[in-house]
Design a protein around this motif. Sequence first.
Motif, PDB file in Angstrom:
ATOM      1  N   UNK A  27       0.792  -1.230   0.000  1.00 32.52           N
ATOM      2  CA  UNK A  27       0.000   0.000   0.000  1.00 32.52           C
ATOM      3  C   UNK A  27       0.829   1.287   0.000  1.00 32.52           C
ATOM      4  N   UNK A  28       1.867   1.356   0.819  1.00 30.28           N
ATOM      5  CA  UNK A  28       2.538   2.639   1.017  1.00 30.28           C
ATOM      6  C   UNK A  28       3.338   3.111  -0.196  1.00 30.28           C
ATOM      7  N   UNK A  29       3.549   2.224  -1.156  1.00 29.27           N
ATOM      8  CA  UNK A  29       4.220   2.666  -2.369  1.00 29.27           C
ATOM      9  C   UNK A  29       3.447   3.751  -3.094  1.00 29.27           C
ATOM     10  N   UNK A  30       2.140   3.719  -2.997  1.00 32.18           N
ATOM     11  CA  UNK A  30       1.293   4.752  -3.620  1.00 32.18           C
ATOM     12  C   UNK A  30       0.717   5.710  -2.577  1.00 32.18           C
ATOM     13  N   UNK A  31       0.306   5.159  -1.438  1.00 32.44           N
ATOM     14  CA  UNK A  31      -0.385   5.964  -0.427  1.00 32.44           C
ATOM     15  C   UNK A  31       0.609   6.427   0.636  1.00 32.44           C
ATOM     16  N   UNK A  32       1.535   7.279   0.228  1.00 31.94           N
ATOM     17  CA  UNK A  32       2.533   7.815   1.148  1.00 31.94           C
ATOM     18  C   UNK A  32       2.424   9.332   1.191  1.00 31.94           C
ATOM     19  N   UNK A  33       3.171   9.935   2.087  1.00 32.36           N
ATOM     20  CA  UNK A  33       3.073  11.383   2.292  1.00 32.36           C
ATOM     21  C   UNK A  33       3.485  12.181   1.068  1.00 32.36           C
ATOM     22  N   UNK A  34       4.273  11.574   0.188  1.00 32.92           N
ATOM     23  CA  UNK A  34       4.723  12.293  -1.004  1.00 32.92           C
ATOM     24  C   UNK A  34       3.704  12.213  -2.136  1.00 32.92           C
ATOM     25  N   UNK A  35       3.233  11.010  -2.439  1.00 31.85           N
ATOM     26  CA  UNK A  35       2.316  10.840  -3.568  1.00 31.85           C
ATOM     27  C   UNK A  35       0.864  11.143  -3.193  1.00 31.85           C
ATOM     28  N   UNK A  36       0.436  10.726  -2.006  1.00 30.59           N
ATOM     29  CA  UNK A  36      -0.935  10.950  -1.536  1.00 30.59           C
ATOM     30  C   UNK A  36      -1.971  10.504  -2.575  1.00 30.59           C
ATOM     31  N   UNK A  42      -1.097   6.342   4.180  1.00 26.82           N
ATOM     32  CA  UNK A  42      -1.048   5.278   5.176  1.00 26.82           C
ATOM     33  C   UNK A  42       0.281   5.358   5.909  1.00 26.82           C
ATOM     34  N   UNK A  43       0.198   5.659   7.198  1.00 26.61           N
ATOM     35  CA  UNK A  43       1.373   5.747   8.061  1.00 26.61           C
ATOM     36  C   UNK A  43       1.319   4.567   9.023  1.00 26.61           C
ATOM     37  N   UNK A  44       2.193   3.605   8.849  1.00 29.56           N
ATOM     38  CA  UNK A  44       2.120   2.387   9.657  1.00 29.56           C
ATOM     39  C   UNK A  44       2.444   2.644  11.123  1.00 29.56           C
ATOM     40  N   UNK A  45       3.063   3.768  11.440  1.00 29.82           N
ATOM     41  CA  UNK A  45       3.317   4.052  12.855  1.00 29.82           C
ATOM     42  C   UNK A  45       2.024   4.324  13.611  1.00 29.82           C
ATOM     43  N   UNK A  72      -5.766  -3.649 -10.132  1.00 28.61           N
ATOM     44  CA  UNK A  72      -5.429  -4.729 -11.069  1.00 28.61           C
ATOM     45  C   UNK A  72      -4.078  -4.458 -11.723  1.00 28.61           C
ATOM     46  N   UNK A  73      -3.301  -5.514 -11.887  1.00 28.87           N
ATOM     47  CA  UNK A  73      -1.993  -5.413 -12.513  1.00 28.87           C
ATOM     48  C   UNK A  73      -0.848  -5.348 -11.538  1.00 28.87           C
ATOM     49  N   UNK A  74      -1.152  -5.094 -10.257  1.00 31.10           N
ATOM     50  CA  UNK A  74      -0.120  -5.069  -9.228  1.00 31.10           C
ATOM     51  C   UNK A  74      -0.202  -6.338  -8.387  1.00 31.10           C
ATOM     52  N   UNK A  75       0.865  -6.713  -7.695  1.00 32.85           N
ATOM     53  CA  UNK A  75       0.834  -7.921  -6.855  1.00 32.85           C
ATOM     54  C   UNK A  75      -0.264  -7.829  -5.795  1.00 32.85           C
TER      55      UNK A  75
END
Length: 763
Positions: A27-36, A42-45, A72-75
Motif C-alpha cells: 500500500x505505502x508505495x502509492x499511499x505515502x506522504x509524497x504521492x498521496x 497510510x502511516x504504519x506508525x 489490477x496489474x499489481x501484486x
Amino acid sequence: MLSIAWTVFGQTQGPEASPAAFFNRYCTGCHNAKLKTAGVVIDTTSLTNVAANAELWEKVDLKLRTSAMPPAGLPHPDQSAYDSTATFLENQLDRAAAAKPNPGKLPLLHRLSRTEYQNVIRDLLALDALPQEMDYSLLLPPDNVGSGFDNIADLLFMSPTTMERYLDAGEKISRLAVGDPNLPVLVNVYPLSPEQPQDARVDDLSFGTRGGLAVRSDFPVDGEYAIKVDVSGAAREPHQLEITVDGQRMQVQTIGGEGGGRGGRGAPAKPLEFRIPVKAGPRLIGVSFVERSEARDEAVLRPRMRGRGTLPALTEVTISGPYGNKQPGDSPSRSRIFTCHPQNEAAEMPCAKQILSTLERRAYRRPVTDTDLQDLLPFYTAGRAAGNFDSGIERALGRLLVSPQFLFRIERDPSGVASGTAYRVGDLELASRLSFFLWSSMPDDELLDLATRGKLKDPAVLEQQTKRMLADPRSESMVTNFAEQWLFLRDIEAKQPDELLFPDFDETLRAAMRRETELFLNSILRENRSVLDLLTANYTFLNQRLARHYGIPNIEGSYFRRYTFPEGSVRGGLLGQGSILTITSYATRTSPVVRGKWVLENLFSAPPPPPPPNIPALKTEGAELGKKLTMREAMTQHRADPACAGCHARMDPIGFAMENFDAVGQWRSKDQGSVIDTAGTLPDGSKFEGIAGLRKALLVHPEQFVNTVAGKLLMYGVGRNLQYYDEPAVRAIVHDAAPVNYTFSSLVLGVVKSAPFQMRQTQ
C-alpha cells in the motif's frame, strides 16, 4: 511502534504477517506522504492507535474486505493476509466504539415521508386506497432521495409550498374520512395502456372474465356513481361487458356481433355508461368481459400483436360521483373515528373530546395533554356552528392532520446534558423509531401502551415486540418500502424496452416482473430465511405470462404460484429475475457495466468511482462495414483506454457473466451471431463461468453481502446516511446474526439493538 509479533484469533503471527509489513509491501508505495494517491496516506506508525484515525482505517478496511486494492496489474496478497489484516483493524475499531458509542447526529424534527404519511393515514383513519383524484402522488410532492432511500431526515424539508400541499391534503382527507355528504363530485379517469393485453383474467377479478381493470378505492359516502367505459376493437361474435362491486355483478352490457349492442359488429360509437349504487368505504370495482371459448379460439386464430391483441378491449374507464341522495354510510373510517355517538346536544362536547383525544394519542404517538386538546376544540366548535356534529369533527380532524406533532417525529434532547453527549432515547421515541422502521407507520396501541408505561426499554420486551411486528401484515413495508428502494426495483416502471427489438414486452409482463420480485422478497421475510437466499434461492413466483417469458412450460393462469427450479437452472435468486435484469439494461441492449456496477454498489457496498470526464461512447460496430460487435468485443475496445481499465476490471466480469440474459431477462446463447462468452476473472485472480459461477464467486465470503444488507437496514432504520463511525455497529449486527445463518429477523433485531438505533447525540 507496532509489536513485532501480533495476535489474530488467538494465534501469534510472525513479523512477515504483521499489519505494518502488509501495508508497507502492498500500500505505502502509492499511499505515502509524497504521492498521496487518491488523497490517502497510510502511516504504519499510527497502527498503535487505530481508533485515533478511525475514518481512514475504516476506508482501508473496506478496500481490504472487498479486495479492491491493490489495483489490477499489481501484486495481490493472498486471502488469508487480507483477512488477518482487516480483522486486526476491525478489532481495534470495534473495541473503541464499544467503549464510547457514537450514534451520529439526527435532526430533532423528522418529517414523515410521503409513503409514511400514506401508511399513517391508513392506520389512523382506516383509509387504505384514496380515490384517484386524491392519490398521494397528486396530494403531496415527491420526497428527496439519499442513497436510494426517501426517509433520510436531513432531506425531508418543509418548504412553504410543501406546507400548502399538506394543508390541502388534510382538508380533503378529513372530508373523505368523515364521509361529508357535501363533497363535490369526484372524477377519476383510468386509461389502459395500448400495450396492456386483455385476453387473460385480471388479478382480483372473477375467474371466467378477461381483460379490463380492477380499481380499489375508498368511496366517501353512500350514493350513486357513474362508470363510463370506452371500448375499442371489434369481433364476429357478441361480447358481454360486466360491472362488479366487490365481486358482485351490478350490470352487464352486450357489445359486438350482429346487432349486439350499440355499434353493431364494431365498437360502441360512444362510451357506455352505467349508474350503480355504491356503499361508503373501500370497494373493488371491476370492469371486464365475460370470457367465452369462441373468443379464446378467435384470439388463437388471429395473430397477436404487442398490445391489446385482436379482441374488443377497454381503452379507458371513468368513475365519477357521488350523485343523488348521499348519506355518510357506515364506512371503516367512520367506525375508526366515531368512538361515540352523542344522543343529544349536551352529550356532544364530551363525545367530541373523547374522539379527538383518541385521535391525538395515536396521531401524535404519545399521551395527550389538555393543551393538545385545547388546540383542536376551537376548530370543532367552528365546524359545529357551521353544520352539525360531524362537521365539527371533520374541521378538527383537518387541523390535526397539519399539526407539527403529527407531520414530524419529534425527539427532544434532555435538559442539562452537554452538547455532543450520547444518550438513550426515551421509550416513546423508541416506539416510533421501531414502528416506522418495521411498518413505515405509527405505533399501534399495544406498542404505545408499553412505551407509555416505560416497559419498552426492557431488552426482552423490545425483542418480543420486534418479532410481533415482523409477523404483522404491516411489515410488508419492509418489502414495498425498504427492499424496493434498496434494489431500485421501482425503476422498472420507467423502463421502455425498444418495441421492435423486444416486441413481447408489454405492461402485463412489466407488472409480472415486479410482482415476482415482491413475492420473492416477501417470502424471505415471512419465512425468516437467510438473506443469502436473496442470491442463492432455487425458487421464485410465476404466473403464466412470466413463465412463458422465461420459457417455463405448464404454468397456466394469471395468478402467481411458487415454483422450484430444477437442478442446474440458470434462474434463481435476484440475479435471475426479469425485473433486475431489465432495470440494469438499456432500451436496446444489455450493459455489462450497468449490471456490474449495480451488483457492486447495491449488493456489496463497493461502488466503483465515478467515470472520468469525456469518456467516449461505446462503439458497437466494427471496422468492417455493417459488422456488429458483440458486447464483449465492444467492451474490449472500450477498456483499451488505461483510464477506463481499472474500474472495468471490477465491473465487467460480473456483467459478462449475466450476458446470457438479454435486456428484458430472456435467456439467449448468442449475441450478434456469436456464442456468448461468459467467462470472467475477478481482480483477485479468481476465475468463474456464467451466472452459476458468478453466484459462487460472490459468496466465497458471504459476510460481505450480509454486511451490505445490514448496512442498508441500519441506514433505513435510523433515517440517515451511514458514516465511518457506524461500521462497528454494522459489523456487530452481522457477527450476532452469523450463528443463525443470517436470517432476516436476526439482522432486523441487530439493528433494533444497535447504538445508532437506540441512542442519539445532543445537538
